[in-house]
Scaffold this motif. Structure first.
Motif, PDB file in Angstrom:
ATOM      1  N   SER A  11       0.843  -1.190   0.000  1.00  0.00           N
ATOM      2  CA  SER A  11       0.000   0.000   0.000  1.00  0.00           C
ATOM      3  C   SER A  11       0.875   1.235   0.000  1.00  0.00           C
ATOM      4  O   SER A  11       2.078   1.179   0.242  1.00  0.00           O
ATOM      5  CB  SER A  11      -0.897   0.009   1.250  1.00  0.00           C
ATOM      6  N   SER A  12       0.260   2.379  -0.270  1.00  0.00           N
ATOM      7  CA  SER A  12       1.022   3.621  -0.310  1.00  0.00           C
ATOM      8  C   SER A  12       1.570   3.986   1.058  1.00  0.00           C
ATOM      9  O   SER A  12       2.564   4.682   1.181  1.00  0.00           O
ATOM     10  CB  SER A  12       0.135   4.743  -0.845  1.00  0.00           C
ATOM     11  N   ARG A  13       0.927   3.500   2.126  1.00  0.00           N
ATOM     12  CA  ARG A  13       1.416   3.813   3.462  1.00  0.00           C
ATOM     13  C   ARG A  13       2.669   2.986   3.780  1.00  0.00           C
ATOM     14  O   ARG A  13       3.529   3.417   4.538  1.00  0.00           O
ATOM     15  CB  ARG A  13       0.322   3.532   4.495  1.00  0.00           C
ATOM     16  N   GLN A  14       2.723   1.784   3.204  1.00  0.00           N
ATOM     17  CA  GLN A  14       3.913   0.967   3.424  1.00  0.00           C
ATOM     18  C   GLN A  14       5.080   1.447   2.586  1.00  0.00           C
ATOM     19  O   GLN A  14       6.227   1.305   2.960  1.00  0.00           O
ATOM     20  CB  GLN A  14       3.601  -0.494   3.075  1.00  0.00           C
ATOM     21  N   GLY A  15       4.763   1.995   1.416  1.00  0.00           N
ATOM     22  CA  GLY A  15       5.790   2.474   0.518  1.00  0.00           C
ATOM     23  C   GLY A  15       6.185   1.428  -0.495  1.00  0.00           C
ATOM     24  O   GLY A  15       6.270   0.244  -0.202  1.00  0.00           O
ATOM     25  N   LEU A  16       6.392   1.873  -1.724  1.00  0.00           N
ATOM     26  CA  LEU A  16       6.826   0.991  -2.790  1.00  0.00           C
ATOM     27  C   LEU A  16       8.346   0.873  -2.773  1.00  0.00           C
ATOM     28  O   LEU A  16       9.039   1.745  -2.239  1.00  0.00           O
ATOM     29  CB  LEU A  16       6.348   1.532  -4.144  1.00  0.00           C
ATOM     30  N   PRO A  17       8.891  -0.191  -3.345  1.00  0.00           N
ATOM     31  CA  PRO A  17      10.347  -0.359  -3.338  1.00  0.00           C
ATOM     32  C   PRO A  17      11.052   0.718  -4.134  1.00  0.00           C
ATOM     33  O   PRO A  17      10.536   1.220  -5.119  1.00  0.00           O
ATOM     34  CB  PRO A  17      10.530  -1.742  -3.995  1.00  0.00           C
ATOM     35  N   VAL A  18      12.248   1.069  -3.705  1.00  0.00           N
ATOM     36  CA  VAL A  18      13.051   2.087  -4.364  1.00  0.00           C
ATOM     37  C   VAL A  18      14.283   1.430  -4.966  1.00  0.00           C
ATOM     38  O   VAL A  18      14.928   0.597  -4.326  1.00  0.00           O
ATOM     39  CB  VAL A  18      13.483   3.189  -3.367  1.00  0.00           C
ATOM     40  N   ALA A  19      14.594   1.784  -6.187  1.00  0.00           N
ATOM     41  CA  ALA A  19      15.742   1.187  -6.867  1.00  0.00           C
ATOM     42  C   ALA A  19      17.037   1.565  -6.143  1.00  0.00           C
ATOM     43  O   ALA A  19      17.169   2.662  -5.600  1.00  0.00           O
ATOM     44  CB  ALA A  19      15.799   1.642  -8.318  1.00  0.00           C
ATOM     45  N   GLN A  26       9.652   2.503  -7.741  1.00  0.00           N
ATOM     46  CA  GLN A  26       9.355   1.504  -8.743  1.00  0.00           C
ATOM     47  C   GLN A  26       7.885   1.093  -8.644  1.00  0.00           C
ATOM     48  O   GLN A  26       7.282   1.158  -7.578  1.00  0.00           O
ATOM     49  CB  GLN A  26      10.257   0.286  -8.553  1.00  0.00           C
ATOM     50  N   ASP A  27       7.338   0.623  -9.747  1.00  0.00           N
ATOM     51  CA  ASP A  27       5.946   0.223  -9.769  1.00  0.00           C
ATOM     52  C   ASP A  27       5.847  -1.290  -9.774  1.00  0.00           C
ATOM     53  O   ASP A  27       6.772  -1.994 -10.177  1.00  0.00           O
ATOM     54  CB  ASP A  27       5.266   0.791 -11.023  1.00  0.00           C
ATOM     55  N   ARG A 144       5.811  -7.341 -19.656  1.00  0.00           N
ATOM     56  CA  ARG A 144       4.888  -6.386 -19.037  1.00  0.00           C
ATOM     57  C   ARG A 144       4.232  -5.508 -20.096  1.00  0.00           C
ATOM     58  O   ARG A 144       3.018  -5.289 -20.082  1.00  0.00           O
ATOM     59  CB  ARG A 144       5.654  -5.520 -18.032  1.00  0.00           C
ATOM     60  N   PHE A 145       5.021  -5.033 -21.032  1.00  0.00           N
ATOM     61  CA  PHE A 145       4.500  -4.167 -22.088  1.00  0.00           C
ATOM     62  C   PHE A 145       3.564  -4.940 -23.017  1.00  0.00           C
ATOM     63  O   PHE A 145       2.495  -4.453 -23.388  1.00  0.00           O
ATOM     64  CB  PHE A 145       5.660  -3.588 -22.892  1.00  0.00           C
ATOM     65  N   PRO A 314       2.879  11.319  -9.876  1.00  0.00           N
ATOM     66  CA  PRO A 314       2.806  10.800 -11.240  1.00  0.00           C
ATOM     67  C   PRO A 314       3.346   9.375 -11.316  1.00  0.00           C
ATOM     68  O   PRO A 314       4.338   9.040 -10.685  1.00  0.00           O
ATOM     69  CB  PRO A 314       3.681  11.774 -12.047  1.00  0.00           C
ATOM     70  N   SER A 315       2.684   8.564 -12.130  1.00  0.00           N
ATOM     71  CA  SER A 315       3.099   7.172 -12.277  1.00  0.00           C
ATOM     72  C   SER A 315       4.450   7.083 -12.969  1.00  0.00           C
ATOM     73  O   SER A 315       4.733   7.809 -13.909  1.00  0.00           O
ATOM     74  CB  SER A 315       2.054   6.405 -13.089  1.00  0.00           C
ATOM     75  N   THR A 316       5.279   6.170 -12.487  1.00  0.00           N
ATOM     76  CA  THR A 316       6.574   5.938 -13.114  1.00  0.00           C
ATOM     77  C   THR A 316       6.568   4.648 -13.907  1.00  0.00           C
ATOM     78  O   THR A 316       7.602   4.115 -14.249  1.00  0.00           O
ATOM     79  CB  THR A 316       7.681   5.852 -12.038  1.00  0.00           C
ATOM     80  N   GLN A 317       5.349   4.144 -14.190  1.00  0.00           N
ATOM     81  CA  GLN A 317       5.264   2.897 -14.929  1.00  0.00           C
ATOM     82  C   GLN A 317       5.857   3.023 -16.313  1.00  0.00           C
ATOM     83  O   GLN A 317       6.434   2.090 -16.831  1.00  0.00           O
ATOM     84  CB  GLN A 317       3.798   2.471 -15.017  1.00  0.00           C
ATOM     85  N   SER A 318       5.740   4.215 -16.917  1.00  0.00           N
ATOM     86  CA  SER A 318       6.284   4.392 -18.256  1.00  0.00           C
ATOM     87  C   SER A 318       7.782   4.198 -18.250  1.00  0.00           C
ATOM     88  O   SER A 318       8.347   3.610 -19.157  1.00  0.00           O
ATOM     89  CB  SER A 318       5.930   5.795 -18.779  1.00  0.00           C
TER      90      SER A 318
END
Length: 324
Positions: A11-19, A26-27, A144-145, A314-318
């Motif tokens: 979740s956004s409260r847990q935080g997504l992994p960072v490179a 990262q998404d 993925r793409f 903003p999404s970084t999926q791109s």
């Protein structure tokens, strides 16, 4: 199979992994987003059961639709080949949606109940489970793409099928409604005649040209947390490409069966080549328009399911897609 690919979405409260060595968030892969509803009230087990019910419904409905078309829409005594079914746009749209739900059901099931499958186990049960599991995302993989393209095309075709039928075919008298007075395709009399000859035909037609779009809407809003497609130009190009490929498939169908899937492809019906060209251009051009509609629906769902300010970034999926 890597346990990281099966881990629940953070979740956004847990935080997504960072490179490593970067502050870029990262998404999650789209494969995992298929297996997670964006709504907290829809648990993982509930999602698996919902997907299973929808897939079973689509599978049973497919048999009914084939029965209807074989015995009612393309009767042999009228000289219409049953092979025409393979070249109908509605059939292709239905097949793509069915295939998507088959994949999504398998992934959701294994993601919940069999998150870790031993890669070195070659028993048939393990082999089947590995085939049913979400793909392993490698650093330079394009999976993925490609799946994002498939997801987009399947739902764009589904919405286009409904739109074309009710806005073009039925008003022009090429739907399944009996002709009304003055050549009108829909009237009180024709509607009563359509619904007054038993339940089977209306059930099949309404499911094929309305029901599957409702299922697609339910999928977008409730069953997955897939983000808006990026890069957008690539998805638009893919949509136009596959619509153009369908026109080639339909032209081959004319050579094979002697019938065009759409009335506006028939030179004898349209009389002028300019009319055919305008319909073809409209058909292909409708794809990006419906894609914009799909893109907007996903954006609406993202806004409705935002948990806090972190989700508004903003999404970084791109970036992750392009890096692959």
């Amino acid at each position: 199979m890597s346990s990281e690919e099966r881990a629940p979405l953070l979740s956004s409260r847990q935080g997504l992994p960072v490179a490593i060595g970067s502050s870029t968030v990262q998404d999650h892969p789209i494969f995992l987003r298929v297996c997670h509803s964006p709504w907290p009230c829809v648990s993982q087990s509930c999602l698996v059961y919902l997907r299973g019910l929808i897939f079973c419904y689509l599978t049973a409905l497919a048999g009914m639709l084939f029965c209807y078309k074989f015995h009612h829409e393309y009767p042999q005594d009228e000289g219409k080949s049953n092979w025409c079914i393979l070249f109908e746009f509605a059939s292709l749209a239905y097949l793509l949606l069915w295939l998507y739900h088959l994949i999504a059901s398998c992934w959701s099931f294994t993601h919940l109940f069999y998150p870790d499958v031993d890669e070195d186990d070659h028993r048939w049960e393990s082999v089947v489970l590995k085939k049913m599991s979400p793909p392993l995302q490698t650093p330079h993989s394009r999976k993925r793409f490609y799946f994002s393209i498939f997801y987009t095309v399947a739902h764009v075709f589904c919405f286009m099928n409904t739109l074309i039928y009710w806005s073009v075919l039925v008003p022009q008298g090429y739907g399944h409604f009996p002709q009304g007075e003055g050549g009108e395709s829909i009237s009180v009399t024709s509607a009563k005649e359509f619904f007054g000859n038993g339940w089977f035909e209306p059930f099949c037609i309404l499911n094929l040209y309305i029901g599957i779009s409702l299922i697609a809407l339910f999928e977008i809003f409730v069953l997955n947390s897939i983000k808006r497609q990026v890069p957008v130009p690539a998805h638009v190009f893919a949509t136009v490409f596959f619509l153009s490929a369908y026109l080639g498939w339909a032209a081959f169908g004319k050579l094979f069966t002697g019938l065009y899937p759409f009335f506006w492809m028939d030179p004898e019906t349209m009389e002028k080549t300019e009319y055919i060209a305008s319909y073809v251009s409209g058909f292909v051009g409708l794809g990006p328009t419906v894609f914009a509609f799909l893109y907007g629906l996903i954006g609406m769902r993202e806004n409705l399911t935002q948990k806090d300010g972190h989700d508004k970034k903003p999404s970084t999926q791109s970036d992750s897609l392009l890096e692959e």
